[in-house]
Structure formats: C-alpha cells, structure tokens
Design a protein around this motif. Structure first.
Motif, short mmCIF file in Angstrom:
data_model
loop_
_atom_site.label_atom_id
_atom_site.label_comp_id
_atom_site.label_asym_id
_atom_site.label_seq_id
_atom_site.Cartn_x
_atom_site.Cartn_y
_atom_site.Cartn_z
N GLN A 86 43.56 37.13 67.68
CA GLN A 86 43.61 37.76 66.35
C GLN A 86 42.34 37.48 65.54
OE1 GLN A 86 46.33 35.71 67.42
NE2 GLN A 86 47.23 37.56 68.28
N ARG A 87 41.32 36.93 66.21
CA ARG A 87 40.03 36.58 65.58
C ARG A 87 40.17 35.50 64.52
NH1 ARG A 87 37.54 42.51 64.62
NH2 ARG A 87 38.09 43.33 66.65
N THR A 88 41.11 34.61 64.72
CA THR A 88 41.32 33.48 63.82
C THR A 88 40.73 32.24 64.47
OG1 THR A 88 43.38 34.45 63.04
CG2 THR A 88 43.07 32.10 62.64
N PHE A 89 39.96 31.47 63.70
CA PHE A 89 39.43 30.22 64.23
C PHE A 89 40.56 29.23 64.44
CE2 PHE A 89 35.21 31.14 62.00
CZ PHE A 89 34.59 31.54 63.17
N ARG A 90 40.49 28.52 65.55
CA ARG A 90 41.41 27.42 65.85
C ARG A 90 40.58 26.21 66.17
NH1 ARG A 90 46.69 28.38 66.60
NH2 ARG A 90 47.33 30.54 66.47
N TYR A 91 41.06 25.05 65.74
CA TYR A 91 40.33 23.79 65.91
C TYR A 91 41.14 22.83 66.78
CZ TYR A 91 37.68 25.72 62.06
OH TYR A 91 36.92 26.55 61.29
N SER A 92 40.43 22.17 67.69
CA SER A 92 41.08 21.18 68.56
C SER A 92 40.13 20.02 68.77
CB SER A 92 41.46 21.81 69.90
OG SER A 92 40.32 22.30 70.56
N LEU A 93 40.69 18.91 69.16
CA LEU A 93 39.93 17.70 69.41
C LEU A 93 39.11 17.84 70.68
CD1 LEU A 93 39.54 14.74 68.39
CD2 LEU A 93 41.32 14.13 70.03
N ALA A 94 37.87 17.40 70.65
CA ALA A 94 37.04 17.34 71.86
C ALA A 94 37.30 16.00 72.53
CB ALA A 94 35.56 17.47 71.49
N ALA A 95 37.28 16.00 73.83
CA ALA A 95 37.47 14.74 74.55
C ALA A 95 36.27 13.84 74.34
CB ALA A 95 37.66 15.01 76.05
N VAL A 96 36.53 12.53 74.35
CA VAL A 96 35.43 11.57 74.24
C VAL A 96 34.53 11.77 75.45
CG1 VAL A 96 34.85 9.12 74.16
CG2 VAL A 96 36.90 9.95 73.01
N GLY A 97 33.23 11.79 75.22
CA GLY A 97 32.29 11.99 76.31
C GLY A 97 31.82 13.43 76.40
N GLU A 98 32.28 14.27 75.48
CA GLU A 98 31.88 15.67 75.33
C GLU A 98 32.47 16.56 76.40
OE1 GLU A 98 30.88 19.01 73.82
OE2 GLU A 98 30.75 17.14 72.76
N HIS A 99 32.82 17.72 75.99
CA HIS A 99 33.46 18.71 76.85
C HIS A 99 32.48 19.56 77.65
CE1 HIS A 99 37.63 18.69 75.11
NE2 HIS A 99 37.85 19.01 76.36
N ALA A 100 31.21 19.41 77.46
CA ALA A 100 30.25 20.32 78.09
C ALA A 100 30.20 20.18 79.60
CB ALA A 100 28.86 20.08 77.50
N ALA A 101 30.78 19.13 80.16
CA ALA A 101 30.67 18.89 81.58
C ALA A 101 31.74 19.57 82.42
CB ALA A 101 30.69 17.38 81.84
N HIS A 102 32.60 20.37 81.80
CA HIS A 102 33.62 21.05 82.58
C HIS A 102 34.07 22.34 81.90
CE1 HIS A 102 35.91 18.31 79.94
NE2 HIS A 102 36.74 19.32 79.87
N THR A 103 34.99 23.01 82.55
CA THR A 103 35.46 24.31 82.11
C THR A 103 36.79 24.17 81.37
OG1 THR A 103 34.40 25.26 84.05
CG2 THR A 103 36.06 26.60 83.00
N HIS A 104 37.06 25.09 80.46
CA HIS A 104 38.32 25.10 79.72
C HIS A 104 39.12 26.35 80.02
CE1 HIS A 104 35.74 22.67 76.95
NE2 HIS A 104 36.77 21.88 77.13
#
Length: 151
Positions: A86-104
């Motif tokens: 619906q083009r609404t922003f949603r916020y969630s916690l990032a894992a410690v150590g950063e999420h850039a190293a894997h896929t969601h």
C-alpha cells in the motif's frame, strides 16, 4: 497489531539494551530513541509510523520527533524501512552485525521480514568514481503462515 506490556524489570533491562545499541553508534541515547528502539525490538512484525504512535500510548512523542527518530534509526543501521504493497513505510529492527550480508523475504500480507540464509548476489561492476555502500535484496511474497490462511 497489539503489543504486550513487559514487567518493570524486563522494561529496565530492555531499556539498557536499547541504550547500549544507540551508544555504539556514537550518538546520544535520548528518551525518544530508547522508547522507539525498545518497541521495535519487541514487535513481532514491521510497524507503520501510526502503529508505533499507537503502541507508545502514554509514552507517545510528537509526530515530527517520531519521524526524526525513525529516520535516524534507519540511517544508523539499527532499523530498516521498507514499503509495503500500500506504499506505507514499515519499520523493523536490523540484526546486530548489519543485514547487508544476506537476503530478506518480506511478507506482503503481514509485513514481517525474514532473514534468509542466502548471500546477496555479487555486485555489478560500477562506473569509475562510483562507490557502493550497501546491497539490498528483498524477496517478496507471502510467508508460510499467511499463505496457509489463503488455502
């Protein structure tokens, strides 16, 4: 989405954890940042700005401050901001150590974000002078729970 309330001892421990996460970035752990981070840490799924406002209840902060806190959490890598169907922003916690190293995997129905044990693809060659700061790969669909509801 209804969030349960913790006991005072749990709340104090959660607040201290939030303070430490914020201070690791070199920033001040303001009461607003701590409250919003505590909420994101306890949320079972990604929350909208409105859901966060509602969940804060008596601890509510003004709307502009909440937007600034959420923007700061995202810029600091502590939280993720995604856009739902619906083009609404949603916020969630990032894992410690950063999420850039894997896929969601993002559920388009309930808004939950699942970390997959799959590395993102190798980045393409960039033109001279370009500098890559992160790679984000999101798979979207329905999680097992939501897919089961439609059967």
């Amino acid at each position: 989405m209804m969030l349960t309330h913790a006991t005072p001892v749990e709340t104090a421990a959660e607040a201290e954890t939030a303070v430490l996460l914020i201070r690791r970035t070199g920033a001040r752990a303001t009461p607003a940042r701590v409250r919003v981070l505590q909420l994101l840490r306890s949320a079972p799924a990604a929350l909208t700005h409105h859901q966060i406002e509602q969940a804060l209840g008596d601890l509510a902060i003004d709307r502009v401050t909440l937007y600034r806190v959420l923007d700061w959490l995202v810029e600091s890598g502590i939280a993720h901001r995604t856009t739902d169907a619906q083009r609404t922003f949603r916020y969630s916690l990032a894992a410690v150590g950063e999420h850039a190293a894997h896929t969601h995997f993002r559920c388009e129905n309930c808004g939950r974000v699942f970390c997959l044990d799959a590395a993102p693809p190798v980045p393409p060659s960039l033109p001279e002078g370009f500098c890559l700061s992160r790679i984000e790969l999101d798979l979207c669909g329905r999680c097992a729970e939501c897919a089961g509801e439609r059967r």
